[in-house]
Design a protein around this motif. Structure first.
Motif, PDB file in Angstrom:
ATOM      1  N   VAL A  88       0.791  -0.986   0.051  1.00 33.22           N
ATOM      2  CA  VAL A  88      -0.041  -0.233  -0.001  1.00 33.22           C
ATOM      3  C   VAL A  88       1.017   1.371   0.151  1.00 33.22           C
ATOM      4  N   SER A  89       0.508   2.071  -1.088  1.00 36.96           N
ATOM      5  CA  SER A  89       1.519   3.188  -1.367  1.00 36.96           C
ATOM      6  C   SER A  89       0.750   4.520  -1.514  1.00 36.96           C
ATOM      7  N   ARG A  90       1.300   5.653  -0.928  1.00 35.37           N
ATOM      8  CA  ARG A  90       0.625   6.834  -1.091  1.00 35.37           C
ATOM      9  C   ARG A  90       1.530   7.855  -2.210  1.00 35.37           C
ATOM     10  N   LEU A  91       0.897   8.311  -2.995  1.00 35.39           N
ATOM     11  CA  LEU A  91       1.386   9.123  -4.307  1.00 35.39           C
ATOM     12  C   LEU A  91       0.734  10.390  -4.497  1.00 35.39           C
ATOM     13  N   ALA A  92       1.639  11.372  -4.671  1.00 36.43           N
ATOM     14  CA  ALA A  92       1.144  12.536  -5.080  1.00 36.43           C
ATOM     15  C   ALA A  92       1.119  12.457  -6.597  1.00 36.43           C
ATOM     16  N   ILE A  93       0.197  12.932  -7.373  1.00 36.04           N
ATOM     17  CA  ILE A  93       0.345  12.953  -8.753  1.00 36.04           C
ATOM     18  C   ILE A  93       0.409  14.282  -9.306  1.00 36.04           C
ATOM     19  N   LEU A  94       1.027  14.959 -10.117  1.00 33.61           N
ATOM     20  CA  LEU A  94       1.016  16.032 -10.700  1.00 33.61           C
ATOM     21  C   LEU A  94       0.678  15.798 -12.328  1.00 33.61           C
ATOM     22  N   ASP A  95      -0.327  16.490 -12.539  1.00 34.22           N
ATOM     23  CA  ASP A  95      -1.085  16.259 -13.942  1.00 34.22           C
ATOM     24  C   ASP A  95      -0.430  17.265 -14.752  1.00 34.22           C
ATOM     25  N   VAL A  96       0.010  16.730 -15.836  1.00 27.95           N
ATOM     26  CA  VAL A  96       1.196  17.652 -16.731  1.00 27.95           C
ATOM     27  C   VAL A  96       0.453  18.835 -17.177  1.00 27.95           C
ATOM     28  N   ASP A  97      -0.721  18.408 -17.947  1.00 30.75           N
ATOM     29  CA  ASP A  97      -1.667  19.503 -18.648  1.00 30.75           C
ATOM     30  C   ASP A  97      -2.159  20.537 -17.624  1.00 30.75           C
ATOM     31  N   GLU A  98      -2.835  20.289 -16.595  1.00 35.21           N
ATOM     32  CA  GLU A  98      -3.079  21.370 -15.503  1.00 35.21           C
ATOM     33  C   GLU A  98      -1.835  22.115 -15.167  1.00 35.21           C
ATOM     34  N   PHE A  99      -0.835  21.527 -14.855  1.00 28.54           N
ATOM     35  CA  PHE A  99       0.373  22.134 -14.196  1.00 28.54           C
ATOM     36  C   PHE A  99       0.649  23.184 -15.327  1.00 28.54           C
ATOM     37  N   CYS A 100       0.755  22.749 -16.574  1.00 28.71           N
ATOM     38  CA  CYS A 100       1.209  23.816 -17.703  1.00 28.71           C
ATOM     39  C   CYS A 100       0.285  24.637 -17.817  1.00 28.71           C
TER      40      CYS A 100
END
Length: 176
Positions: A88-100
């Motif tokens: 079981v792992s926790r990840l932060a996800i950075l959406d590239v389109d939203e970021f840009c």
């Protein structure tokens, strides 16, 4: 750069980014996060747990506090291997389109990102192999890092710059 530009526009962009471009998820053991060959639309940061990255040259464990696939933020990219949760792992996800899109809302943030992207890609062109993930265990003090100071350090004020962990390509001319 950005950590010293604390005007209202930059703060608004950073606040919007935290709401729209960054999300958190929890994955179960043996969940597949991405597969080789898929278009990279997100970068990941491991917050807890353990993942395994399977690639042409074998496999490697990706532990807590590691960036995975940051390169997709700065240039079109496909994932070069498979990423699977070991527990079981926790990840932060950075959406590239939203970021840009979010960074483009302010000239200052867009310009800071552009400068970093230019440095990042120039550094990639000089490499004989490319990076897939960044591991905190391999970090060095930012002042001593061979590669450009990380955008994350600039954005959030973190004082460590990760070293590149290499896996591909086989031929340096693929960078041209």
């Amino acid at each position: 750069d950005l950590d010293q530009m604390r005007d209202l526009q930059v703060l608004q962009v950073m606040q919007r980014m935290s709401r729209t471009a960054i999300s958190n998820t929890v994955v179960a053991s043996k969940d597949v996060i991405f597969l080789a060959g898929a278009e990279a639309k997100a970068a990941y940061f491991t917050q807890s747990g353990s993942l395994t990255y399977f690639h042409d040259d074998g496999q490697q464990t990706v532990d807590c506090n590691s960036w995975i696939a940051e390169v997709c933020i700065w240039t079109p990219w496909v994932y070069m291997g498979d990423l699977v949760a070991e527990d079981v792992s926790r990840l932060a996800i950075l959406d590239v389109d939203e970021f840009c899109e979010t960074l483009g809302a302010s000239w200052m943030t867009q310009n800071a990102a552009r400068r970093y992207a230019e440095d990042f890609l120039e550094n990639m062109r000089k490499q004989t192999t490319w990076t897939v993930n960044f591991d905190e265990d391999d970090s060095v003090e930012a002042e001593n890092a061979a590669e450009p100071l990380g955008f994350w350090t600039r954005l959030f004020g973190r004082r460590l710059a990760p070293r590149l962990r290499t896996v591909v390509p086989k031929e340096p001319e693929e960078l041209s």
